[in-house]
Design an enzyme around this catalytic site. Structure first.
Site, PDB file in Angstrom:
ATOM      1  N   HIS A 239      34.053   2.345  15.081  1.00  0.00           N
ATOM      2  CA  HIS A 239      33.058   3.097  15.154  1.00  0.00           C
ATOM      3  C   HIS A 239      33.171   4.315  13.882  1.00  0.00           C
ATOM      4  O   HIS A 239      32.073   4.866  13.694  1.00  0.00           O
ATOM      5  CB  HIS A 239      32.861   3.731  16.524  1.00  0.00           C
ATOM      6  CG  HIS A 239      32.386   2.616  17.530  1.00  0.00           C
ATOM      7  ND1 HIS A 239      31.201   2.980  18.657  1.00  0.00           N
ATOM      8  CD2 HIS A 239      32.664   1.442  17.683  1.00  0.00           C
ATOM      9  CE1 HIS A 239      31.216   1.887  19.157  1.00  0.00           C
ATOM     10  NE2 HIS A 239      32.116   0.731  18.634  1.00  0.00           N
TER      11      HIS A 239
ATOM     12  N   HIS B 155      37.812  -8.201  20.238  1.00  0.00           N
ATOM     13  CA  HIS B 155      37.068  -8.278  21.836  1.00  0.00           C
ATOM     14  C   HIS B 155      38.098  -8.955  22.683  1.00  0.00           C
ATOM     15  O   HIS B 155      37.873  -9.259  23.911  1.00  0.00           O
ATOM     16  CB  HIS B 155      35.897  -8.956  21.759  1.00  0.00           C
ATOM     17  CG  HIS B 155      34.758  -8.227  21.125  1.00  0.00           C
ATOM     18  ND1 HIS B 155      33.472  -8.520  21.049  1.00  0.00           N
ATOM     19  CD2 HIS B 155      34.597  -6.938  20.509  1.00  0.00           C
ATOM     20  CE1 HIS B 155      32.763  -7.578  20.372  1.00  0.00           C
ATOM     21  NE2 HIS B 155      33.434  -6.567  20.335  1.00  0.00           N
TER      22      HIS B 155
END
Length: 329
Positions: A68, A196
C-alpha cells in the site's frame, strides 16, 4: 503537424519519466548503509524475530503495508505518516488502509536505529526490510534481497489512494492497468497476488460475491458453491465489519504457493483473485506457479524487488525522517 508534434512530446515525456524512475531504482544498493549504519539490518531482524514469536501474523500485516505504501507515491514511507493539525487526511486514514497493522513495530525499529545511527536510515527502507524479515522469519533465511537507499516522502494524502491501490473488487483489466501504471507487468500481478497466501480479510471485502453479486440477490457463479456455503456461515448478511476469515483457507499462516491451488479450485476469496483466471496469459502463469516446485519463491523475490523500487526517492530528494509518523520540521 501540430498533433504529431504533440504526440511526440508526450511520448518523449513518458519515456523520460520512465528513464528517471529506472535511474532512481538503480541508485538503490544492497550495501547502502555499510559505512553509515552497518547495524541497521541486524537491528531490524532482531526486532522482527522477537515480534513474530508472539505475532505470527506480522508478515501478512507488514507486506500489505509495504504494498500500500509503494502503490501510492512510490516506496517513500508516506503510508506511515499521521494526520497533523491542518486536518488533511493522510494515506493511513483512507478506507483501504484503515485495517493496516504493524505501525508500532516500525516505530520500535526506527527508535532503536536512531539511538545508534541518528538521521541515517529512512523509514521507507525500514518498512522494506521489516516486511521481508517478517515474511521470512518462519524460514530462518531471507526470501528476497532488499536494495536500500530510499528516502522518505513529505506528502501523504488519503485521496491519492483511490485508483492507485489495487481493489479487491477489481476485474482483470483494472488490475493490470493499475500494475502497468507502476511499471509492473502481468507476471508481477499474478506473482504478487500470491501474497494472499497469508493473512485474513474482513467480510465486507467479499460479501457481495455471496449475497448480491449482480444486484439480484445472487452469488458469484465462479465461486465454488461448497466454499461459498462455508463463507456464508462465517459471514452472515449483513456483514459484520469485525469478522475476519482466512484469505487462503487452511494455509493463511504459511507463505507458500497454496494460494494458486485454491485459486484453480475457484476458492479465491476476492473478485480480484478470481479475475486472474479470466485472462489466458494470467491463468497460464497461475498454472505454472501451482505446478512448479520452487518457481513461486524465485518469482516472488524478483517481483518484490521490482515493486520495492517503484518511484523511489534517492539522493537529495525527500528526507530521512526522525520520526516515521511525522515529517521533519
Amino acid at each position: 503537424m501540430r498533433v504529431g508534434y504533440t504526440i511526440f512530446i508526450l511520448f518523449l515525456s513518458f519515456s523520460l519519466l520512465g528513464f528517471l524512475n529506472v535511474c532512481n531504482a538503480h541508485r538503490l544498493r544492497y550495501n547502502f548503509y555499510k559505512e553509515t549504519c552497518p547495524q541497521a539490518n541486524w537491528i531490524v531482524k532482531q526486532i522482527i524475530t522477537n515480534e513474530t514469536r508472539t505475532n505470527p501474523a506480522l508478515g501478512a500485516h507488514l507486506i500489505r503495508m509495504q504494498f500500500h505504501d509503494c502503490f501510492v507515491r512510490g516506496c517513500d514511507g508516506s503510508v506511515l505518516l499521521d494526520t497533523v493539525n491542518n486536518g488533511s487526511k493522510v494515506e493511513k486514514d483512507a478506507i483501504s488502509n484503515r485495517s493496516l497493522k504493524g505501525f508500532d513495530v516500525i516505530d520500535d525499529i526506527k527508535n532503536a536505529i536512531e539511538k545508534v545511527c541518528p538521521n541515517v536510515v529512512s523509514c521507507a527502507d525500514i518498512l522494506a526490510l521489516a516486511a521481508r524479515d517478517a515474511v521470512s522469519a518462519p524460514f530462518k533465511r531471507r526470501l528476497w534481497n532488499v536494495a536500500l537507499g530510499r528516502r522518505d516522502g513529505r506528502i501523504s494524502l488519503a485521496s491519492e489512494t483511490n485508483g492507485n491501490i489495487p481493489s479487491p473488487f477489481a476485474d482483470f483489466t483494472s488490475l493490470l492497468e493499475t500494475f502497468n501504471n507502476k511499471t509492473l507487468d502481468v507476471n508481477d500481478l499474478v506473482v504478487l497476488s500470491g501474497a494472499h497466501t497469508i493473512g485474513v480479510a474482513h467480510c465486507g471485502t467479499f460479501s457481495r460475491r455471496l449475497y448480491n453479486f449482480t444486484g439480484k440477490g445472487d452469488a458469484d457463479p465462479t465461486l465454488d458453491p461448497t466454499y461459498a456455503d462455508i463463507l456464508r456461515k462465517q459471514c452472515p448478511s449483513p456483514a459484520n465489519p469485525n469478522t475476519i476469515v482466512e484469505m487462503d483457507p487452511g494455509s493463511s499462516r504459511s507463505f507458500d504457493k497454496h494460494y494458486y491451488h485454491i485459486l484453480r479450485q475457484n476458492k479465491g476469496l476476492f473478485i480480484s483473485d478470481a479475475a486472474l483466471l479470466t485472462n489466458k496469459e494470467s491463468e497460464s502463469i497461475v498454472i505454472r506457479l501451482q505446478r512448479s516446485r520452487g518457481l513461486f519463491f524465485a518469482a516472488f523475490a524478483r517481483s518484490m524487488r521490482k515493486m520495492a523500487a517503484i518511484d523511489v526517492l534517492t539522493g537529495n530528494d525527500g528526507e530521512i525522517r526522525r520520526n516515521c509518523r511525522v515529517v521533519n520540521p
